[in-house]
Design a protein around this motif. Structure first.
Motif, PDB file in Angstrom:
ATOM      1  N   ARG A  75       3.250 -20.458 -55.950  1.00 20.12           N
ATOM      2  CA  ARG A  75       4.599 -20.198 -56.473  1.00 20.12           C
ATOM      3  C   ARG A  75       5.621 -21.275 -56.159  1.00 20.12           C
ATOM      4  N   LEU A  76       5.317 -22.171 -55.241  1.00 22.70           N
ATOM      5  CA  LEU A  76       6.278 -23.176 -54.798  1.00 22.70           C
ATOM      6  C   LEU A  76       5.706 -24.566 -55.020  1.00 22.70           C
ATOM      7  N   GLN A  77       6.442 -25.371 -55.765  1.00 19.87           N
ATOM      8  CA  GLN A  77       5.972 -26.719 -56.044  1.00 19.87           C
ATOM      9  C   GLN A  77       7.028 -27.738 -55.622  1.00 19.87           C
ATOM     10  N   PRO A  78       6.707 -28.579 -54.638  1.00 21.21           N
ATOM     11  CA  PRO A  78       7.643 -29.645 -54.284  1.00 21.21           C
ATOM     12  C   PRO A  78       7.676 -30.698 -55.380  1.00 21.21           C
ATOM     13  N   MET A  79       8.851 -31.287 -55.577  1.00 23.61           N
ATOM     14  CA  MET A  79       9.000 -32.312 -56.609  1.00 23.61           C
ATOM     15  C   MET A  79      10.014 -33.344 -56.109  1.00 23.61           C
ATOM     16  N   THR A  80       9.732 -34.608 -56.310  1.00 26.25           N
ATOM     17  CA  THR A  80      10.688 -35.640 -55.916  1.00 26.25           C
ATOM     18  C   THR A  80      11.779 -35.741 -56.975  1.00 26.25           C
TER      19      THR A  80
END
Length: 171
Positions: free
Chosen positions: A28-33
């Protein structure tokens, strides 16, 4: 999906969280720059949390703010948190929390009058995540010496703050 925007170096913090005790949130959680976020023409629906606002440059902050506004106008597709240009950063937030009676400790910029500081204190850079950069300073003399050391090293004093120490230890 929840998208957490961060700088490249701090994206790894979210990756480590997901790989350890946050594993249940992995799907459910996606890190993104910010670089990846700003390079996209379209964004997937979801929740967007704009982190690391104190670490991104003003140009990135402005572009992210413009994108935030564009996404906001597409109602129903996005939930947007932490507006990149309107959210409080550390100094404003901690000053507000003290003024509202939420925090017992105060912070000061080095160019403020430091006569009313309650000791002990420590120095830190206002806009980073490394925490205290000095040991606890217990007097005006120790504080003056620490500031003198910063000057001698050629540090940009406008980036530094004095933080009153708030002891939260119990028995």
């Amino acid at each position: 999906m929840i998208y957490f925007l961060a700088t490249w170096s701090n994206r790894m913090t979210v990756d480590r969280y997901l790989a350890s005790w946050g594993w249940a949130q992995f799907s459910r959680l996606q890190p993104m720059t910010y670089e990846r976020f700003l390079a996209r023409r379209a964004h997937r629906p979801g929740v967007y949390i704009f982190g690391d606002l104190e670490l991104i440059g003003e140009d990135v902050r402005q572009r992210a703010g413009e994108t935030w506004e564009t996404m906001r106008r597409q109602s129903g597709r996005y939930m947007l948190l932490n507006h990149p240009t309107r959210s409080m950063r550390r100094h404003e937030l901690l000053t507000t929390l003290h003024a509202e009676g939420i925090n017992r400790f105060r912070i000061y910029r080095l160019d403020q009058d430091l006569a009313g500081v309650r000791f002990p204190v420590f120095l830190r850079v206002c806009d980073d995540h490394r925490g205290a950069r000095t040991e606890l300073l217990r007097s005006q003399e120790e504080l003056a010496a620490a500031i003198g050391t910063l000057r001698a090293r050629g540090e940009a004093l406008r980036k530094w703050i004095v933080v009153e120490f708030c002891d939260t230890a119990d028995r």
